[in-house]
Design an enzyme around this catalytic site. Structure first.
Site, PDB file in Angstrom:
ATOM      1  N   SER A  91      -0.632  35.394   2.766  1.00 29.50           N
ATOM      2  CA  SER A  91       0.254  36.086   3.778  1.00 29.50           C
ATOM      3  C   SER A  91       1.524  35.724   4.209  1.00 29.50           C
ATOM      4  O   SER A  91       1.741  34.361   3.922  1.00 29.50           O
ATOM      5  CB  SER A  91      -0.537  35.984   5.022  1.00 29.50           C
ATOM      6  OG  SER A  91      -1.856  36.639   5.093  1.00 29.50           O
ATOM      7  N   SER A 133      10.861  33.859  -9.648  1.00 30.95           N
ATOM      8  CA  SER A 133      10.131  35.148 -10.217  1.00 30.95           C
ATOM      9  C   SER A 133       9.004  35.782  -9.341  1.00 30.95           C
ATOM     10  O   SER A 133       8.476  34.967  -8.716  1.00 30.95           O
ATOM     11  CB  SER A 133       9.643  34.720 -11.676  1.00 30.95           C
ATOM     12  OG  SER A 133       8.510  33.771 -11.173  1.00 30.95           O
ATOM     13  N   HIS A 134       9.113  36.867  -9.536  1.00 29.48           N
ATOM     14  CA  HIS A 134       7.822  37.766  -8.924  1.00 29.48           C
ATOM     15  C   HIS A 134       7.442  38.924  -9.797  1.00 29.48           C
ATOM     16  O   HIS A 134       7.487  39.905  -9.382  1.00 29.48           O
ATOM     17  CB  HIS A 134       8.231  38.383  -7.521  1.00 29.48           C
ATOM     18  CG  HIS A 134       7.296  37.856  -6.327  1.00 29.48           C
ATOM     19  ND1 HIS A 134       6.575  38.854  -5.582  1.00 29.48           N
ATOM     20  CD2 HIS A 134       6.324  36.825  -6.269  1.00 29.48           C
ATOM     21  CE1 HIS A 134       5.605  38.319  -4.707  1.00 29.48           C
ATOM     22  NE2 HIS A 134       5.515  37.212  -5.234  1.00 29.48           N
ATOM     23  N   ARG A 148      18.403  28.802  -5.572  1.00 29.81           N
ATOM     24  CA  ARG A 148      17.334  28.681  -6.424  1.00 29.81           C
ATOM     25  C   ARG A 148      17.103  30.286  -7.058  1.00 29.81           C
ATOM     26  O   ARG A 148      17.277  31.194  -6.065  1.00 29.81           O
ATOM     27  CB  ARG A 148      15.995  28.055  -5.814  1.00 29.81           C
ATOM     28  CG  ARG A 148      14.857  27.983  -6.870  1.00 29.81           C
ATOM     29  CD  ARG A 148      13.638  27.405  -6.284  1.00 29.81           C
ATOM     30  NE  ARG A 148      12.825  27.171  -7.196  1.00 29.81           N
ATOM     31  CZ  ARG A 148      11.350  27.321  -6.907  1.00 29.81           C
ATOM     32  NH1 ARG A 148      10.753  27.547  -5.924  1.00 29.81           N
ATOM     33  NH2 ARG A 148      10.511  26.622  -7.921  1.00 29.81           N
ATOM     34  N   HIS A 162       1.687  28.703 -12.364  1.00 31.51           N
ATOM     35  CA  HIS A 162       2.887  28.945 -11.404  1.00 31.51           C
ATOM     36  C   HIS A 162       3.194  27.676 -10.475  1.00 31.51           C
ATOM     37  O   HIS A 162       4.285  27.545 -10.261  1.00 31.51           O
ATOM     38  CB  HIS A 162       2.286  30.270 -10.366  1.00 31.51           C
ATOM     39  CG  HIS A 162       3.305  30.587  -9.383  1.00 31.51           C
ATOM     40  ND1 HIS A 162       4.318  31.487  -9.460  1.00 31.51           N
ATOM     41  CD2 HIS A 162       3.464  29.897  -8.128  1.00 31.51           C
ATOM     42  CE1 HIS A 162       4.984  31.650  -8.419  1.00 31.51           C
ATOM     43  NE2 HIS A 162       4.642  30.687  -7.528  1.00 31.51           N
ATOM     44  N   ASP A 167      12.067  29.383   0.562  1.00 26.00           N
ATOM     45  CA  ASP A 167      12.188  28.184  -0.245  1.00 26.00           C
ATOM     46  C   ASP A 167      13.615  27.713   0.352  1.00 26.00           C
ATOM     47  O   ASP A 167      13.660  26.341   0.402  1.00 26.00           O
ATOM     48  CB  ASP A 167      12.516  28.692  -1.806  1.00 26.00           C
ATOM     49  CG  ASP A 167      11.002  28.743  -2.175  1.00 26.00           C
ATOM     50  OD1 ASP A 167      10.215  28.083  -1.735  1.00 26.00           O
ATOM     51  OD2 ASP A 167      11.142  29.089  -3.311  1.00 26.00           O
ATOM     52  N   ASP A 216       7.238  25.936   3.203  1.00 23.31           N
ATOM     53  CA  ASP A 216       7.017  27.183   3.254  1.00 23.31           C
ATOM     54  C   ASP A 216       5.715  27.512   2.537  1.00 23.31           C
ATOM     55  O   ASP A 216       5.184  26.779   1.855  1.00 23.31           O
ATOM     56  CB  ASP A 216       8.114  28.062   2.656  1.00 23.31           C
ATOM     57  CG  ASP A 216       8.015  27.930   1.113  1.00 23.31           C
ATOM     58  OD1 ASP A 216       8.221  27.047   0.573  1.00 23.31           O
ATOM     59  OD2 ASP A 216       8.012  28.914   0.524  1.00 23.31           O
ATOM     60  N   ASN A 251      17.990  27.857 -12.627  1.00 21.59           N
ATOM     61  CA  ASN A 251      17.506  28.628 -13.919  1.00 21.59           C
ATOM     62  C   ASN A 251      16.141  29.429 -13.436  1.00 21.59           C
ATOM     63  O   ASN A 251      15.276  28.854 -12.384  1.00 21.59           O
ATOM     64  CB  ASN A 251      17.342  27.988 -15.266  1.00 21.59           C
ATOM     65  CG  ASN A 251      16.382  26.880 -15.064  1.00 21.59           C
ATOM     66  OD1 ASN A 251      15.204  27.004 -15.351  1.00 21.59           O
ATOM     67  ND2 ASN A 251      16.724  25.705 -14.943  1.00 21.59           N
ATOM     68  N   GLN A 280       0.960  40.597  -2.190  1.00 15.48           N
ATOM     69  CA  GLN A 280       1.410  40.122  -0.717  1.00 15.48           C
ATOM     70  C   GLN A 280       1.963  41.496   0.102  1.00 15.48           C
ATOM     71  O   GLN A 280       2.505  42.185  -0.564  1.00 15.48           O
ATOM     72  CB  GLN A 280       2.109  38.864  -0.784  1.00 15.48           C
ATOM     73  CG  GLN A 280       1.746  37.900  -1.607  1.00 15.48           C
ATOM     74  CD  GLN A 280       2.053  37.605  -2.681  1.00 15.48           C
ATOM     75  OE1 GLN A 280       2.340  38.732  -3.385  1.00 15.48           O
ATOM     76  NE2 GLN A 280       2.115  36.559  -3.375  1.00 15.48           N
ATOM     77  N   TYR A 303       3.025  24.027 -13.339  1.00 18.03           N
ATOM     78  CA  TYR A 303       4.106  23.714 -14.600  1.00 18.03           C
ATOM     79  C   TYR A 303       3.359  23.100 -15.850  1.00 18.03           C
ATOM     80  O   TYR A 303       3.861  22.251 -16.405  1.00 18.03           O
ATOM     81  CB  TYR A 303       5.299  23.169 -14.076  1.00 18.03           C
ATOM     82  CG  TYR A 303       6.054  23.960 -13.212  1.00 18.03           C
ATOM     83  CD1 TYR A 303       7.005  24.782 -13.629  1.00 18.03           C
ATOM     84  CD2 TYR A 303       5.915  23.824 -11.822  1.00 18.03           C
ATOM     85  CE1 TYR A 303       8.115  25.506 -12.890  1.00 18.03           C
ATOM     86  CE2 TYR A 303       6.532  24.703 -10.930  1.00 18.03           C
ATOM     87  CZ  TYR A 303       7.657  25.548 -11.605  1.00 18.03           C
ATOM     88  OH  TYR A 303       8.305  26.197 -10.578  1.00 18.03           O
TER      89      TYR A 303
END
Length: 758
Positions: free
Chosen positions: A327, A107-108, A104, A57, A130, A282, A509, A254, A60
């Site tokens: 958090s 993914s989650h 942007r 994550h 972000d 962030d 993307n 989270q 990369y």
């Protein structure tokens, strides 16, 4: 009670201590490399930091070698638009007149399977931060969702929770949700995809970047307090696939508070306006470990962090837990000493907790972390931030030739029944059950959102300048041909923006794939990256950023390779954005089909609905034709309504344009293709259905001819309320009723929508 830490001195004194590196997602060679970097075993806190930052994550590590191709294919002209690109929190593009836009997709996926509501909600919160971290005001969100079969019990658990999470968080933030896509497929059972997009605006001079510079500058943590939620979220959830019967991973999901984030947005914007922020980051995946080490690595000195000053909401947290906590609703800023007081005043005004937790030093490439007065991390931040780079083996799968064999196309007994089956299928049915849970018009700047090819937003109230955004992706196409599948996703997003009258400007993307340790998957990934990069170059629009999500699979079965592509366009006057629906003018409209229709059913919705599985080659796209379509629509005031042709082909496009105003449509399929089924349901690319008043027809046909775009008159509108084609007739209202009922029937009474996976 005081927590006992594994200190640097203790690590030096106990070199043989066994450590849980494998449980934290590290490989043996990675652990050995960490030992080599430090010259000793890592402390528990150091092991945590490296495991988080070297996860797929954050690092990369499996994709980086292929992602470099985006840079290799970016021309100087393309790069001139980019203010901040790949590697930053979000891409930022200069759209002229001093305005910039940042957008942007993130993914989650894995958290949203474990706990659908919080997983999806915090996905929205993360992508919004972000955008905030670039110095921008977030102005809208979108979502790209993938679930298992629509009638599967677990889909009934996951989908309502995900949709509620997206709506609950986004609506509370006061951000309009201006579009998205929902797809059902067996491959996503047990591994849904939740990709969230956010767009923000800023003035060019207000751009902020993530770096720690200036000896003596203070590191300020502000926002929510740090707790135990999300511990290990990146390393545990981001680097592991779900096995059948595996123990649930709820502690790593989270918990979000959108109202805290709403206040944090306003606080950040005031801090930026006051000029008190040197660098900003962030806190998302990887928490404080990621934010502080990345800031230190990007700066010209080093950093000292004191965890004793971190505001906590749980007792007896260890250094490793404080560093790894994910958090939500937290930010980290670098502030000069003379601005700290002003920084605190602004945070206090917004009732945002803030604390001075560190300082920038003149010792380059040093990262020291203290807890309970003891040194628990002493590592070069460059080694934490860079991480390993893997050259994963890849090979074209043996089954690729077989799956690309020409399919047998199912022939229906009744074209009318086939039409009904298509519009009522979960693949094409109305998404109102989902989208009606989102606020599309909050803030008052949404021009187009509902039943629109792309979302259109006003960004300047004085000039009416605006942006159009679309995000698309087809895993079915991409499995058949990964390179072409990525190009088709780009083409559709580009075309969706173009048909509003906006000029496509930049690309982002989110690349969702299976395990990078699978050679088939890595071949798919490489092909998709090359298709997207080469396609963007052909269209002369830059890729400003992106995200990679690996390990999307259940057991050994990967998801369909799913590159989600977002395209941003700019429109000079949003009041001139082209309409989507027929019936908007006071006379019958002439329908014109732009583009060429071929017998292309590989990966199509007709193939899926008719039981043909997944077989053949996807539609072939020449991106030069997409560029011609963009030229056709920009500034074109003769078009009454426009809609791109994609899933479901001409039939679905005509129905979607007619259904809102119950317009009758008389289609002449013979001018489209000699085969009526192909004319109705082929998914050939680079096609748009438009309508115009009769007195504009000649001008439109001439404009298309000058641009080299095939154009044929395919029909007219009437007040019959029926769609006629090939000697058949069906009521628009009957189709709309079937189209509208599918998702409510499937999910309207879902039980356990927000329950966690057992």
């Amino acid at each position: 009670m005081t927590v006992s830490n594994d200190t640097v001195d203790n690590a030096k004194a106990t070199p043989e201590l066994d450590q849980p590196w494998e449980e934290l997602g590290l490989k043996q060679d990675e652990y050995d490399k960490i030992v080599g970097i430090l010259g000793r075993r890592p402390t528990d806190a150091e092991l945590t930091v490296y495991s988080v930052m070297w996860s797929e994550h954050c690092s990369y590590k499996s994709s980086k070698t292929h992602l470099r191709y985006f840079g290799e294919t970016t021309t100087e002209e393309m790069a001139s638009k980019i203010l901040a690109g790949i590697g930053e929190n979000a891409g930022v593009v200069d759209i002229g007149d001093g305005d910039a836009v940042t957008f942007r997709v993130e993914s989650h996926n894995h958290p949203s399977f474990v706990e659908p509501y919080q997983g999806a909600a915090t996905g929205v919160g993360g992508i919004v931060r972000d955008i905030m971290a670039m110095g921008a005001r977030p102005i809208a969100v979108m979502d790209q969702l993938r679930f298992g079969p629509a009638d599967a019990p677990d889909t009934a658990r996951v989908l309502p929770g995900v949709v509620s999470g997206i709506g609950g968080y986004g609506n509370s933030l006061g951000l309009p949700n201006i579009g998205g896509e929902t797809v059902f497929d067996e491959s996503y059972a047990g591994n849904p995809l939740v990709n969230a997009l956010c767009v923000g605006t800023l003035r060019v001079e207000d751009l902020k970047l993530a770096f720690a510079s200036g000896t003596g500058n203070k590191v300020m943590l502000f926002g929510s307090r740090t707790g135990l939620d999300g511990i290990g979220g990146v390393s545990v959830l981001g680097s592991a696939s779900f096995e059948e019967g595996e123990e649930r991973k709820l502690p790593a999901v989270q918990v979000g508070d959108p109202f805290a984030e709403k206040v944090l947005i306003e606080c950040c914007l005031e801090l930026y306006a006051a000029g008190v922020v040197v660098g900003i980051q962030d806190l998302g995946g990887g928490g404080l470990a990621c934010a502080t080490s990345e800031l230190a690595a990007a700066g010209d000195g080093g950093m000292v962090v004191n965890l004793d000053n971190v505001p906590l909401r749980a007792e007896n947290m260890s250094a490793a837990e404080i560093l790894a906590s994910e958090s939500q609703e937290r930010m980290c800023a670098v502030v000069s000493p003379d601005n700290v007081e002003k920084f605190r005043e602004i945070c206090e005004k917004w009732d945002v907790t803030c604390a001075e937790i560190g300082e920038v030093t003149d010792k380059k490439d040093t990262y020291l972390v203290y807890h309970n007065g003891e040194l628990v991390v002493d590592a070069p931040p460059s080694t934490i931030d860079e991480g390993p780079v893997y050259e994963r083996p890849y090979a074209r799968p043996q089954w690729q030739d077989e799956i690309q064999q020409a399919p047998e196309i199912a022939r229906p007994e009744s074209l009318v029944q086939a039409f009904k089956d298509m519009v009522s299928s979960p693949a094409l049915s109305s998404r109102a059950f989902i989208t009606e849970q989102y606020d599309r018009y909050v803030r008052g700047n949404t021009v187009k959102a509902k039943q629109s090819d792309s979302g259109v937003l006003r960004i300047n109230e004085e000039t009416s300048r605006g942006v159009a955004i679309s995000a698309d992706g087809s895993g079915r196409y991409t499995k058949l041909d990964p390179n072409m599948g990525a190009r088709l996703a780009l083409a559709e997003a580009y075309r969706n923006v173009a048909v509003t009258g906006a000029r496509p400007y930049a690309v982002t993307n989110c690349l969702n794939f299976g395990s990078p340790e699978n050679t088939d998957v890595m071949w798919q990934f490489r092909e998709a990256v090359h298709g997207l990069a080469d396609g963007s170059k052909e269209l002369n629009i830059p890729v400003s950023g992106g995200n990679v999500s690996f390990y999307n699979q259940t057991g050994d079965e990967p998801i369909l390779p799913t590159p989600v592509v977002g395209v941003l366009g700019v429109i000079d006057d949003v009041h001139k954005a082209l309409a989507h629906d027929l019936g908007g003018i006071d006379e019958p409209e002439t329908l014109i089909l732009l583009g060429e229709t071929k017998e292309e059913f590989g990966g199509s919705i007709w193939q899926q609905v008719s039981g043909g599985g997944l077989q053949g080659l996807p539609p072939q796209v020449d991106l030069a034709n997409e560029a011609k379509l963009a030229d056709f629509f920009v500034g074109n005031t003769s078009v009454a309504a426009s809609h791109d042709l994609s899933e479901g082909g001409l039939a679905i496009a005509a129905f979607e344009m007619a259904q809102k105003n119950n317009v009758g449509v008389d289609l002449d399929l013979s001018v489209v293709h000699e085969d009526a089924l192909t004319a109705l349901f082929s998914e050939s690319a680079s096609r748009v259905l438009i309508s115009t008043a009769s007195d504009h027809l000649d001008g439109i046909l001439q404009r298309a001819s000058e641009l080299g775009i095939p154009a044929v008159v395919v029909g007219t509108t009437n007040d019959s309320g029926n769609i006629t084609f090939a000697g058949e007739e069906v009521a628009t209202a009957e189709l709309r009723e079937a189209w509208s009922a599918t998702l409510p029937n499937l999910f309207g009474h879902a039980v356990g929508a927000n329950s966690v996976v057992e």
